[in-house]
Design an enzyme around this catalytic site. Structure first.
Site, mmCIF file in Angstrom:
data_model
loop_
_atom_site.group_PDB
_atom_site.id
_atom_site.type_symbol
_atom_site.label_atom_id
_atom_site.label_comp_id
_atom_site.label_asym_id
_atom_site.label_seq_id
_atom_site.Cartn_x
_atom_site.Cartn_y
_atom_site.Cartn_z
ATOM 1 N N GLY A 265 1.205 -0.951 -0.266
ATOM 2 C CA GLY A 265 0.309 -0.328 -0.320
ATOM 3 C C GLY A 265 0.580 1.286 -0.288
ATOM 4 C CB SER A 266 -0.211 4.225 1.086
ATOM 5 O OG SER A 266 -1.272 4.660 0.610
#
Length: 573
Positions: free
Chosen positions: A277-278
């Site tokens: 993810g981020s």
């Protein structure tokens, strides 16, 4: 010259030969007695017998094996050692009265009754039967006191793990014969087997306890199926803590079982690979700034979703505006990150991920190391999604290593579970992957994200924390499942002089009322990271400081950024 009759000469020769044999035999006896009196004979005596009980038939001998080396943490605290344990056995043919012996032994052997023991001892042709393995000194004393003929003890080595589950996945465990089966025990099996010198790990048991506790609490609080917690020295690469939950007790590894990644013995921290993810955005933006193709206050248009063929890329919390690089980072904009990576290009981005170790397994001293899952073929759409952490799966150890390079001045260090003798504050050693200016810029962005962005719940007063959240939907059989998340937070402290990077990740957390229905990285993983830093920093000798000190603010401030405005904007995130 007097001649001796032939019969007499033959008799004399035989007497001399016989006398010589007696002399040699006497010498052997004397040498043997000396060895026994000095305790040397037992080391070379080998007696092979058939060991037979209800479950197995095996071979045992009286050879004294080399004592397996201890495993300690970085401070010398014991993580694994070997003890000589007594086991009691019986030769039924030597027992005078089996029913009587069974009745006397039963109260001293837990799990046995007089009936079960009588059945064991009455087995036909049995000459060696284990009654109980690894008995206590008290049990040995009580059984010995009975003085039963045909009942005796055999002394065996047993691997003991005094801290139970604490660092199970890192330390690993051995089989009954003392051979390494997993973890450090397996990776260094030959060394541990051939030397009684202790092996010192980089793990700090005190920090490990905090990391494991907070990771377990986060998994339990959000009803996750598992999680990891790790801490690494960004300058030396030493793993200070590695926790994968659920875990297991290496003293009895067979007590826990499962399938694949659900098995408690599965090391999620090193063997598991996940779309992160981020947290990947810190890698993408570090490259962008280092390449010179993107400047800190360059803008990107994040007002509309990005459409690419059948794919649509949107933001979790859309801002619908034109953003600067700091805004892309603290609002964790997927759209903005894609616009940034497009300026870099697929070839440079892929080469960078390879350079920071994302394209191959982490080089760490464990046999359980996961291989990254890389898209093949790799097209522009893959570059877009991987830029914000989707479409490529790596291990948490790989992520820790890459993040360390982004904050330590740009040097890719090698992760290790072995204690190093180098000064913890020495300059990192390894290849340069980004310049010091880009690393400083990332330090400032990570700090800003904790002050004003998605990482606010990772703040720890006095310890100048910076970090990045990550939330990604799990890819199951080629489909992203919106309610099955991987939620994480990776942080560095102290941000003005980076020493350690910390990662907590929870697998499939569930939303809660007190988190307003969210199960994202900022709600799930940032708080336990904050608790880890608050507890571990004093242990590691890092003193709190005034976070508003002018020199600290000056070092971590992004020149030209209106902090008051950004912090006000970030209150809704």
């Amino acid at each position: 010259m007097k001649l001796i009759p032939r019969p007499l000469a033959i008799a004399r020769q035989r007497l001399l030969l016989l006398a010589g044999c007696f002399v040699i035999l006497a010498g052997v006896i004397v040498v043997t007695l000396c060895k026994v009196s000095l305790g040397l004979g037992h080391a070379h005596k080998t007696q092979t017998v058939t060991i037979q009980d209800e479950d197995d038939t095996t071979t045992a001998d009286d050879n004294e094996p080399i004592l397996r080396g201890d495993i300690t943490d970085r401070n010398g605290d014991m993580l694994a050692t070997t003890l000589r344990m007594a086991s009691v056995y019986a030769d039924p043919k030597e027992i005078l009265n089996i029913p009587e012996a069974a009745a006397k032994l039963a109260p001293l052997l837990s799990g046995e009754t007089a009936v079960s023991l009588k059945q064991k001892l009455s087995r036909p042709r049995a000459r060696f039967i284990w009654l109980k393995r690894d008995i206590t000194p008290r049990e040995e004393y009580e059984i010995n006191k009975l003085g039963l003929p045909g009942v005796d003890f055999r002394y065996e080595e047993r691997r003991i793990y005094p801290t139970d589950n604490l660092a199970a996945h890192a330390v690993g465990y051995t089989d009954r014969d003392g051979s390494g089966i997993a973890g450090i025990e397996k990776y260094f099996d030959k060394q541990l087997s051939e030397s009684d010198e202790p092996l010192a790990l980089s793990i700090d048991s005190r920090v490990q306890h905090i990391v494991r506790r907070e990771t377990l609490n986060a998994v339990q609080k959000f009803s996750g199926i598992g999680g990891i917690g790790m801490m690494m020295n960004v300058k030396t690469g030493e793993i200070i803590a590695m926790s994968s939950v659920p875990d297991f007790n290496p003293n009895d590894p067979g007590a826990t079982s499962g399938i694949g990644a659900i098995d408690p013995k599965f090391n999620r921290a090193a063997l598991g690979v996940y779309e992160m993810g981020s947290t990947f955005k810190s890698l993408t933006i570090s490259l962008a700034l280092d390449s010179g193709k993107v400047k800190m206050f360059d803008t990107v248009d994040a007002r509309q979703p990005i459409h690419y063929g059948r794919f649509t890329i949107n933001d979790f919390h859309p801002e619908y505006k034109i953003m600067t690089v700091p805004e892309v980072f603290i609002f964790s904009s997927n759209i903005g990150t894609v616009k940034i990576v497009e300026r870099i290009g697929t070839e440079m981005f892929r080469a960078f991920l390879d350079k920071i170790g994302m394209m191959k397994p982490a080089p760490i001293e464990l046999p359980e190391v996961g291989h990254p899952i890389i898209p093949k073929p790799w097209g522009d759409i893959n570059t877009m999604t991987i830029a914000f952490g989707h479409g490529m799966a790596v291990s948490p150890t790989q992520l820790l290593r890459a993040e360390s390079a982004m904050v330590n001045g740009g040097i890719l260090v090698t992760p290790t579970l072995i204690k190093k003798d180098t000064n913890a504050n020495a300059a990192p050693i390894g290849p340069r992957v980004i310049g010091p200016e880009a690393s400083l810029a990332m330090q400032r962005l990570l700090r800003l994200n904790v002050l004003a962005g998605t990482g606010k719940k990772g703040a720890v007063p006095g310890y100048v924390v910076g970090g990045k959240t990550g939330t990604t939907e799990k890819n199951i059989n080629g489909h992203y499942i919106h309610d099955k998340l991987i939620s994480s937070f990776i942080a560095t402290f102290p941000m003005d002089d980076p020493q350690y990077v910390v990662l907590v990740m929870v697998d499939e957390p569930h939303p809660r009322k007190d988190t307003f229905g969210y199960a994202t990285g900022g709600w799930v993983a940032a708080p336990p990271v904050a608790n880890i830093i608050a507890g571990a920093a004093p242990i590691l000798g890092i003193a709190p400081r005034n976070e508003n000190a002018p020199e600290l603010l000056q070092k971590l401030a992004i020149p030209g950024l209106d902090y008051a405005h950004v912090i006000e904007e970030g209150k809704g995130h």
